[in-house]
Design a protein around this motif. Structure first.
Motif, PDB file in Angstrom:
ATOM      1  N   LEU A  27      51.788  11.352  13.122  1.00 44.46           N
ATOM      2  CA  LEU A  27      50.523  10.702  12.597  1.00 44.46           C
ATOM      3  C   LEU A  27      51.110   9.869  11.381  1.00 44.46           C
ATOM      4  N   PHE A  28      52.547  10.264  10.954  1.00 47.78           N
ATOM      5  CA  PHE A  28      53.074   9.592   9.963  1.00 47.78           C
ATOM      6  C   PHE A  28      52.973   8.155   9.720  1.00 47.78           C
ATOM      7  N   PRO A  29      53.515   7.654  10.830  1.00 49.80           N
ATOM      8  CA  PRO A  29      53.470   5.980  10.608  1.00 49.80           C
ATOM      9  C   PRO A  29      52.078   5.537  10.464  1.00 49.80           C
ATOM     10  N   LEU A  30      50.913   5.943  11.039  1.00 50.05           N
ATOM     11  CA  LEU A  30      49.703   5.522  10.754  1.00 50.05           C
ATOM     12  C   LEU A  30      49.289   5.663   9.356  1.00 50.05           C
ATOM     13  N   VAL A  31      49.529   7.106   8.661  1.00 51.26           N
ATOM     14  CA  VAL A  31      49.049   6.896   7.259  1.00 51.26           C
ATOM     15  C   VAL A  31      50.008   6.153   6.549  1.00 51.26           C
ATOM     16  N   ALA A  32      51.143   5.866   6.913  1.00 52.45           N
ATOM     17  CA  ALA A  32      51.728   4.791   6.039  1.00 52.45           C
ATOM     18  C   ALA A  32      51.506   3.593   6.003  1.00 52.45           C
ATOM     19  N   LEU A  33      51.042   3.281   7.490  1.00 54.99           N
ATOM     20  CA  LEU A  33      50.388   1.854   7.315  1.00 54.99           C
ATOM     21  C   LEU A  33      49.008   1.633   6.509  1.00 54.99           C
ATOM     22  N   LEU A  34      48.311   2.844   6.658  1.00 55.43           N
ATOM     23  CA  LEU A  34      46.776   2.706   5.978  1.00 55.43           C
ATOM     24  C   LEU A  34      47.169   2.776   4.267  1.00 55.43           C
ATOM     25  N   THR A  35      47.924   3.295   4.059  1.00 53.00           N
ATOM     26  CA  THR A  35      48.106   3.456   2.306  1.00 53.00           C
ATOM     27  C   THR A  35      49.079   2.559   1.979  1.00 53.00           C
ATOM     28  N   TYR A  36      49.617   1.270   2.822  1.00 51.02           N
ATOM     29  CA  TYR A  36      50.747   0.733   2.303  1.00 51.02           C
ATOM     30  C   TYR A  36      50.255  -0.364   1.490  1.00 51.02           C
ATOM     31  N   ASP A  37      50.927  -0.872   0.360  1.00 46.17           N
ATOM     32  CA  ASP A  37      50.688  -2.065  -0.487  1.00 46.17           C
ATOM     33  C   ASP A  37      51.948  -2.719  -0.907  1.00 46.17           C
ATOM     34  N   TRP A  38      52.031  -3.883  -0.263  1.00 45.78           N
ATOM     35  CA  TRP A  38      53.034  -4.914  -0.428  1.00 45.78           C
ATOM     36  C   TRP A  38      53.752  -4.998  -1.717  1.00 45.78           C
ATOM     37  N   ARG A  39      52.473  -4.782  -2.738  1.00 46.68           N
ATOM     38  CA  ARG A  39      52.867  -4.896  -4.191  1.00 46.68           C
ATOM     39  C   ARG A  39      53.758  -4.126  -4.729  1.00 46.68           C
ATOM     40  N   ALA A  40      54.090  -3.001  -3.892  1.00 49.19           N
ATOM     41  CA  ALA A  40      55.247  -1.883  -4.267  1.00 49.19           C
ATOM     42  C   ALA A  40      56.591  -2.177  -3.779  1.00 49.19           C
ATOM     43  N   ILE A  41      56.714  -3.219  -3.128  1.00 49.36           N
ATOM     44  CA  ILE A  41      57.934  -3.564  -2.680  1.00 49.36           C
ATOM     45  C   ILE A  41      58.647  -4.588  -3.357  1.00 49.36           C
ATOM     46  N   SER A  42      59.959  -4.276  -3.862  1.00 49.65           N
ATOM     47  CA  SER A  42      60.534  -5.299  -5.072  1.00 49.65           C
ATOM     48  C   SER A  42      60.817  -6.462  -4.232  1.00 49.65           C
ATOM     49  N   ALA A  43      61.221  -6.408  -3.146  1.00 48.40           N
ATOM     50  CA  ALA A  43      61.347  -7.622  -2.486  1.00 48.40           C
ATOM     51  C   ALA A  43      60.412  -8.679  -2.257  1.00 48.40           C
TER      52      ALA A  43
END
Length: 206
Positions: A27-43
């Motif tokens: 279930l980790f990939p699902l949780v990762a996608l649900l809580t992902y925010d692109w603003r935390a990515i330096s690129a």
């Protein structure tokens, strides 16, 4: 009899523990996608905002490169992980023809999303929301935008990928489960329709 019952109880307990130890990481990939925010990515954002991903840096890594590779089709990956975990618990082989058909299904969906991203406003809005370049990731971009669409146009490329998606789905799951699922959906829709009287009937009652 007592020894046999005790052995069966121990076996069931071990299977239960194994199931939880396998399903939860799946279930980790699902949780990762649900809580992902692109603003935390330096690129994508400079300076990056603090990560809010529940899976931490690994969750941001998976989400960012998952979107870059498969586009919006990356949401299929959590489902595939759960299916793989269930198959592992049952003792089935993970590296099999079904795994290849699952990969073909994922690729075909990425390609279809790539076309929809260019023509459907809703998909384009979702792409902008997640701040990704292509609705189908680099797979959809290379296969559709750069290869198939210039050769057979978007319509022909879409038909080809719809065919691949259908074939891979039937080959991976089987025709009977799909037919049962479609039948269940129709029964659910019919039950919902019967639960609410039509407007004409309601007017006659008044």
């Amino acid at each position: 009899m007592t020894d046999t019952s005790s052995a069966n109880a121990d076996l069931n307990a071990r299977r239960g523990i194994l199931a939880w130890m396998t399903i939860l990481p799946a279930l980790f990939p699902l949780v990762a996608l649900l809580t992902y925010d692109w603003r935390a990515i330096s690129a994508l954002n400079t300076p990056p905002e603090p990560s809010t991903n529940w899976i931490g840096a690994l969750g941001d890594f998976f989400s960012y490169y998952g979107y870059a590779t498969f586009g919006l089709a990356v949401w299929i990956v959590p489902l595939l992980c759960v299916i793989a975990a269930v198959r592992f618990i049952r003792g089935a082989r993970l590296l099999s023809r079904r795994g290849l058909w699952a990969l073909a299904f994922l690729v075909s969906v990425s390609c279809l999303l790539q076309i929809l991203g260019a023509h459907a406003g809703t998909v384009a809005n979702v792409v902008r929301h997640f701040n990704i370049q292509n609705a189908g990731g680099w797979i959809g971009y290379l296969l559709m935008t750069r290869c198939l669409s210039p050769l057979i146009a978007d319509f022909g490329a879409a038909i080809l990928m719809l065919t691949l998606m259908t074939v891979s789905l039937v080959a991976g799951i089987g025709f009977r489960p799909i037919a049962d699922a479609v039948h269940a959906v129709f029964r659910w829709a019919a039950a919902g329709r019967d639960a609410f009287p039509s407007s004409a009937t309601a007017n006659d009652g008044m």
